[in-house]
Motif scaffolding. Sequence first.
Motif, short mmCIF file in Angstrom:
data_model
loop_
_atom_site.label_atom_id
_atom_site.label_comp_id
_atom_site.label_asym_id
_atom_site.label_seq_id
_atom_site.Cartn_x
_atom_site.Cartn_y
_atom_site.Cartn_z
N SER A 1 51.10 49.90 40.65
CA SER A 1 50.30 49.85 40.29
C SER A 1 49.58 48.62 41.02
O SER A 1 49.93 48.16 41.63
CB SER A 1 50.29 48.76 38.94
OG SER A 1 51.47 47.45 39.06
N PRO A 2 48.24 48.52 40.56
CA PRO A 2 46.87 47.78 41.80
C PRO A 2 47.51 46.19 41.81
O PRO A 2 48.19 45.93 40.68
CB PRO A 2 45.70 47.75 40.64
CG PRO A 2 45.64 49.18 40.33
CD PRO A 2 47.18 49.42 39.73
N ASP A 3 47.29 45.44 42.34
CA ASP A 3 47.74 44.31 42.70
C ASP A 3 46.62 43.39 41.33
O ASP A 3 45.82 42.97 42.10
CB ASP A 3 47.53 43.78 43.90
CG ASP A 3 47.74 42.03 44.33
OD1 ASP A 3 48.08 41.76 43.12
OD2 ASP A 3 48.28 41.51 45.57
N ARG A 4 47.00 42.70 40.47
CA ARG A 4 46.39 42.05 39.26
C ARG A 4 46.05 40.33 39.99
O ARG A 4 45.75 39.95 39.87
CB ARG A 4 47.50 41.46 38.52
CG ARG A 4 47.56 42.96 38.15
CD ARG A 4 46.94 44.16 37.12
NE ARG A 4 47.57 45.04 36.57
CZ ARG A 4 46.04 45.66 36.25
NH1 ARG A 4 45.15 46.35 36.46
NH2 ARG A 4 47.39 46.91 35.88
N ASN A 5 46.20 39.93 41.49
CA ASN A 5 46.23 39.65 41.86
C ASN A 5 45.46 39.14 43.12
O ASN A 5 45.76 38.08 43.83
CB ASN A 5 47.84 37.86 41.71
CG ASN A 5 48.41 37.98 41.09
OD1 ASN A 5 47.93 37.44 39.47
ND2 ASN A 5 50.04 37.77 40.81
N LYS B 1 37.63 47.04 41.59
CA LYS B 1 38.07 47.09 42.73
C LYS B 1 39.26 47.16 42.89
O LYS B 1 39.58 45.98 41.76
CB LYS B 1 37.97 46.03 44.00
CG LYS B 1 36.20 47.03 44.60
CD LYS B 1 35.69 46.55 45.85
CE LYS B 1 34.30 47.48 46.11
NZ LYS B 1 34.11 47.75 47.29
N GLN B 2 40.13 47.41 43.60
CA GLN B 2 41.73 47.09 43.41
C GLN B 2 42.68 47.52 45.16
O GLN B 2 42.09 47.44 45.89
CB GLN B 2 42.64 48.26 42.20
CG GLN B 2 42.65 49.54 43.31
CD GLN B 2 42.58 50.92 41.94
OE1 GLN B 2 43.87 49.89 41.29
NE2 GLN B 2 42.99 52.25 42.03
N ARG B 3 43.33 46.71 44.74
CA ARG B 3 44.26 46.71 46.58
C ARG B 3 45.77 46.95 45.94
O ARG B 3 46.20 46.66 45.15
CB ARG B 3 44.49 45.28 46.77
CG ARG B 3 45.13 45.02 47.80
CD ARG B 3 45.31 43.44 48.27
NE ARG B 3 43.90 42.53 48.11
CZ ARG B 3 42.90 42.45 49.17
NH1 ARG B 3 43.71 42.59 50.40
NH2 ARG B 3 42.07 41.73 49.53
N ARG B 4 46.23 47.52 47.02
CA ARG B 4 47.87 48.12 47.05
C ARG B 4 48.79 47.18 48.05
O ARG B 4 48.06 47.49 48.98
CB ARG B 4 47.70 49.56 46.85
CG ARG B 4 47.23 50.50 45.78
CD ARG B 4 47.88 51.27 44.78
NE ARG B 4 47.45 51.57 44.42
CZ ARG B 4 47.65 51.89 43.00
NH1 ARG B 4 48.69 51.66 42.51
NH2 ARG B 4 46.75 53.08 41.92
N SER B 5 49.92 47.36 47.08
CA SER B 5 50.78 46.51 48.83
C SER B 5 52.00 47.19 48.63
O SER B 5 52.62 47.99 47.54
CB SER B 5 51.04 45.31 47.95
OG SER B 5 51.29 45.01 47.04
#
Length: 125
Positions: A25-29, A36-40
Amino acid sequence: MSDGDAVVSWVETGVTGLTKERADSPDRNSTCGPDKQRRSYIAKGTFANPAKESPISLVGILKGELLSRGYHDEIVDNLDLREDNTSVAVLVNPEARLTFILFARMDSTPNVVIVGKTECYPRNG
């Protein structure tokens, strides 16, 4: 992040207890905007034989693998990030919009940490 999987495969033979966490799931922090979203991705483990391992050589091997895949050094002079017991490298692939942080140390566990993060990208739907 197939590059993350490739880097981790280089590590698996010399590192025990390797755990891998992929953010499904996208990085909520993150500091991305609302559209927009980010993944890690993160992998951690401990040297199988610390007496024969070197943080500098392990990070060097991983860095070489990423350089061969089109990544570039994010830090021009990383001499301040390297010493006998600790080594850090930051590499970025502007086309894939991925950044990897490679970290290895001798003095505490986990000895090896690999972090991959995407840049902010538009949310789907």
